[in-house]
Design an enzyme around this catalytic site. Structure first.
Site, PDB file in Angstrom:
ATOM      1  N   ASN A  77     -72.876   4.331   1.592  1.00  0.00           N
ATOM      2  CA  ASN A  77     -73.549   4.824   2.790  1.00  0.00           C
ATOM      3  C   ASN A  77     -75.013   5.151   2.510  1.00  0.00           C
ATOM      4  OD1 ASN A  77     -70.952   4.714   3.782  1.00  0.00           O
ATOM      5  ND2 ASN A  77     -71.014   6.764   4.677  1.00  0.00           N
TER       6      ASN A  77
ATOM      7  N   SER B 127     -78.050   7.965  -0.710  1.00  0.00           N
ATOM      8  CA  SER B 127     -79.462   7.605  -0.650  1.00  0.00           C
ATOM      9  C   SER B 127     -80.152   8.026  -1.939  1.00  0.00           C
ATOM     10  CB  SER B 127     -80.138   8.270   0.554  1.00  0.00           C
ATOM     11  OG  SER B 127     -79.723   7.669   1.767  1.00  0.00           O
TER      12      SER B 127
ATOM     13  N   ASP C 125     -78.398   6.659   4.637  1.00  0.00           N
ATOM     14  CA  ASP C 125     -78.973   7.226   5.856  1.00  0.00           C
ATOM     15  C   ASP C 125     -80.310   7.883   5.575  1.00  0.00           C
ATOM     16  OD1 ASP C 125     -79.429   8.274   8.366  1.00  0.00           O
ATOM     17  OD2 ASP C 125     -77.909   9.829   8.236  1.00  0.00           O
TER      18      ASP C 125
ATOM     19  N   ASP D  47     -69.049   7.256  11.469  1.00  0.00           N
ATOM     20  CA  ASP D  47     -69.266   8.022  10.242  1.00  0.00           C
ATOM     21  C   ASP D  47     -68.870   9.475  10.488  1.00  0.00           C
ATOM     22  OD1 ASP D  47     -70.128   8.546   7.652  1.00  0.00           O
ATOM     23  OD2 ASP D  47     -72.216   8.886   8.260  1.00  0.00           O
TER      24      ASP D  47
END
EC number: 4.1.2.13
Length: 313
Positions: free
Chosen positions: A256, A216, A258, A82
């Site tokens: 993505n 997120s 995280d 990443d």
């Protein structure tokens, strides 16, 4: 099953109207929580390591943790770098066994971004590895990525075809309003992704996999747990999940995640230590953090990504 590249994974996702979750890993418990959730829901999976993760755990430990994950399940798993900052970092990851790398030269002028991304793509392809690049700049802070909101820049759809053709990259991360970190927006605002930009990009790049970073959602139940147990995240809010699900039905093949995992791990540990102040065994409180991570990943697979059951498709 050995590690795979994302080529076939993304082809199925594009035509199936879902996205594959790319979950950032930093330690054993996070890897376990992610993989257990994906295995139980039979979802394909991308495990990705940032520059910060490679500094914290070292590349050797991360690769062996991921190898253990591969040996524990038969779902397809990609190991992805990443936000690779330059050619040397990407080369090191390709050489160490990563099956996918991201070169993030989005902060450079357009032509320099092309040149850098092309160099990485040529080397990676020669070694059986696929490449993601970024066009446009996301705001926010995550590990070594730090971009002020006034420096963020939406992806220009008029540039994407030239960029992909000249670089030869396999997927493209675009900026449509997502942001790194927990403080994407303030509570009380009405955040909206620029799905119109996504649609324009998809028109110019038919059947080409698009990636969303900074996606997120910052679940408020975990923010509440952290705040009730000594934290201070009252203003943290993320991307609306219904908008992410809409993007996943189209050209977006990789999303993505995280920050949500960090919040889950932190909430689980804080809650455990507040309820059991006499506990000193890390297996007890980190185990609760792992359980929260697993819960978050299951939710993402079922309600955001739509990738449940697709590992066997």
């Amino acid at each position: 099953m050995a590690l795979v590249t994302s080529t076939e994974m993304f082809r199925k996702a594009y035509h199936g109207g879902y996205a594959v979750g790319a979950f950032n890993v930093n330690n054993m418990e996070i890897v376990q929580g992610i993989v257990e959730a994906a295995d139980e829901l039979r979802s394909p999976l991308i495990l990705q390591a940032s520059a910060g993760a490679r500094k914290y755990a070292t590349s050797e430990y991360l690769m062996h943790l991921v190898q253990a994950a591969v040996e524990s399940t038969d779902i397809p798993i990609v190991m992805h770098l990443d936000h690779g900052a330059d050619f040397d970092i990407c080369k090191a990851c390709v050489d160490s066994g990563f099956t996918s790398v991201m070169i993030d030269a989005s902060g450079l002028p357009f032509e320099e971004n092309i040149a850098t991304s092309k160099r990485v793509a040529e080397y990676a392809h020669d070694h059986g590895c696929v490449v993601e690049a970024e066009l446009g700049t996301l705001a926010g802070i995550e590990d070594d990525v730090n971009v002020a909101h006034d420096k963020a820049m939406y992806t220009d759809p008029d540039q994407v075809q030239e960029f992909v053709e000249k670089t030869g990259v396999d997927s493209l991360a675009i900026a449509i309003g997502t942001s790194h970190g927990a403080y994407k927006f303030k509570l009380g605002t009405n955040p909206k992704l620029r799905l119109d930009i996504l649609d324009e990009v998809a028109k110019r790049l038919p059947e080409f996999p698009i990636v969303l970073h900074g996606s997120s959602s910052v679940p408020q139940e975990y923010v509440k747990i952290i705040n009730e147990n000594g934290g201070a995240l009252q203003d943290a809010i993320g991307i609306p999940e219904d908008q992410l699900r809409e993007a996943a039905k189209g050209a977006v093949c990789k999303i993505n995640i995280d920050t949500d995992l960090r919040l889950g791990m932190t909430a689980g540990i804080r809650k455990h230590l507040r309820e059991h102040p006499d506990h000193f065994d890390p297996r007890q409180y980190i185990g609760d953090g792992r359980a929260f991570v697993k819960e978050i990943v299951k939710h993402k697979i079922l309600d955001v990504l739509g990738s449940d059951g697709k590992a066997d498709a």
